[in-house]
Design a protein around this motif. Structure first.
Motif, short mmCIF file in Angstrom:
data_model
loop_
_atom_site.label_atom_id
_atom_site.label_comp_id
_atom_site.label_asym_id
_atom_site.label_seq_id
_atom_site.Cartn_x
_atom_site.Cartn_y
_atom_site.Cartn_z
N ARG A 187 0.83 -1.21 0.00
CA ARG A 187 0.00 0.00 0.00
C ARG A 187 0.86 1.26 0.00
NH1 ARG A 187 -4.06 -2.09 4.76
NH2 ARG A 187 -5.50 -3.31 3.45
N GLU B 264 -8.33 -7.17 -2.53
CA GLU B 264 -7.32 -6.12 -2.67
C GLU B 264 -6.00 -6.64 -3.19
OE1 GLU B 264 -4.71 -2.98 0.03
OE2 GLU B 264 -6.30 -4.17 0.96
N ALA C 228 -11.44 -2.41 -2.56
CA ALA C 228 -11.41 -3.77 -3.10
C ALA C 228 -11.64 -4.84 -2.03
CB ALA C 228 -10.08 -4.03 -3.83
N LYS C 229 -11.42 -4.48 -0.76
CA LYS C 229 -11.68 -5.37 0.38
C LYS C 229 -10.93 -6.70 0.24
CE LYS C 229 -16.05 -3.06 1.31
NZ LYS C 229 -17.52 -3.15 1.41
N ILE D 197 -7.43 0.46 -3.15
CA ILE D 197 -6.81 0.04 -1.88
C ILE D 197 -7.84 0.04 -0.75
CG2 ILE D 197 -5.19 0.77 -0.09
CD1 ILE D 197 -3.27 1.59 -2.32
#
Length: 245
Positions: free
Chosen positions: A8, A86, A82-83, A79
């Protein structure tokens, strides 16, 4: 979890870098830095500020940067949205960014040139006498923006179209992520809003391109045979078919 956190942060750094590089290109255009080939090719001293934005994406390198910029922004949204998908989705989005960024490297691998940099200097790309006599020569003016691109549609059509291109990456990324997770139907609910948004924005961009072609280029009916516009229609048709199935 630590790897996801690192991914991330890396993607956010990539996004900030993409915004920074895009901003640098605008500053170079705005300050008429004609020592750069891209600036010299696509702008001039008398170009109105309104069309400097058009000059940013009037060439292949600028268009690719616009595509990278929008994909980076879409990736940052993914980010958070998308859960459970992701990791798979962002892997695919990141791979697409790697391919797009490679198109801007402008480096030689043996005899093969990989990509074309928008920040290449004229003296490094043009073998003409003036640079042999004066390596620091800077042209007083550029060649200017193509008259057919000096149209208000050119200011809003490419950003809309390339946002649509960036959004079409998302349904594909979800599809690959679902194959990765071996969940072959559950992803449909998560991907549906993204498919609708991509279909809407890409469709609007294609319509703008059609209006621009008829108004500025006088293509008339021949616009229907333009390979660039037809290429942008293909993902729209696939999205429409996917949405209805």
């Amino acid at each position: 979890a630590s790897w996801i956190g690192l991914g991330r942060k890396a993607f956010i750094v990539h996004t900030i870098s993409a915004i920074g590089i895009f901003s640098i290109l605008f500053i170079l255009l705005f300050t008429h830095s004609f020592q750069y080939k891209y600036i010299w090719q696509h702008s001039s001293q008398d170009l109105p500020v309104f069309y400097i934005f058009s000059a940013m994406w009037s060439g292949q390198e600028g268009s690719t940067m616009l595509w990278i910029f929008w994909t980076a922004i879409v990736g940052c949204v993914l980010i958070f949205r998308a859960k459970s998908y992701e990791t798979g989705v962002m892997t695919f989005v990141s791979l697409s960014q790697v391919m797009l960024c490679a198109m801007l490297l402008g480096i030689y691998i043996f005899d093969y040139k990989l990509g074309s940099s928008p920040f290449a200097l004229l003296k490094d790309t043009m073998d003409i006498p003036i640079f042999k006599m004066n390596p620091n020569y800077i042209p007083g003016d550029g060649t200017g923006l193509n008259p057919s691109l000096q149209n208000y549609w050119m200011v809003i059509h490419p950003p809309t179209l390339f946002l649509g291109f960036a959004l079409t990456t998302v349904p594909a990324a979800f599809a690959f992520a679902s194959l990765w997770k071996k969940e072959y139907t559950q992803f449909a609910e998560a991907v549906l809003p993204w498919t609708l948004i991509a279909l809407m924005i890409l469709g609007a961009g294609i319509l703008m391109g059609g209006a621009w072609a008829y108004e500025a280029l006088n293509f008339g009916g021949f616009w229907a045979w333009d390979p660039v516009e037809n290429a942008s229609l293909v993902p729209w048709l696939i999205l429409a078919a996917a949405l209805h199935t």
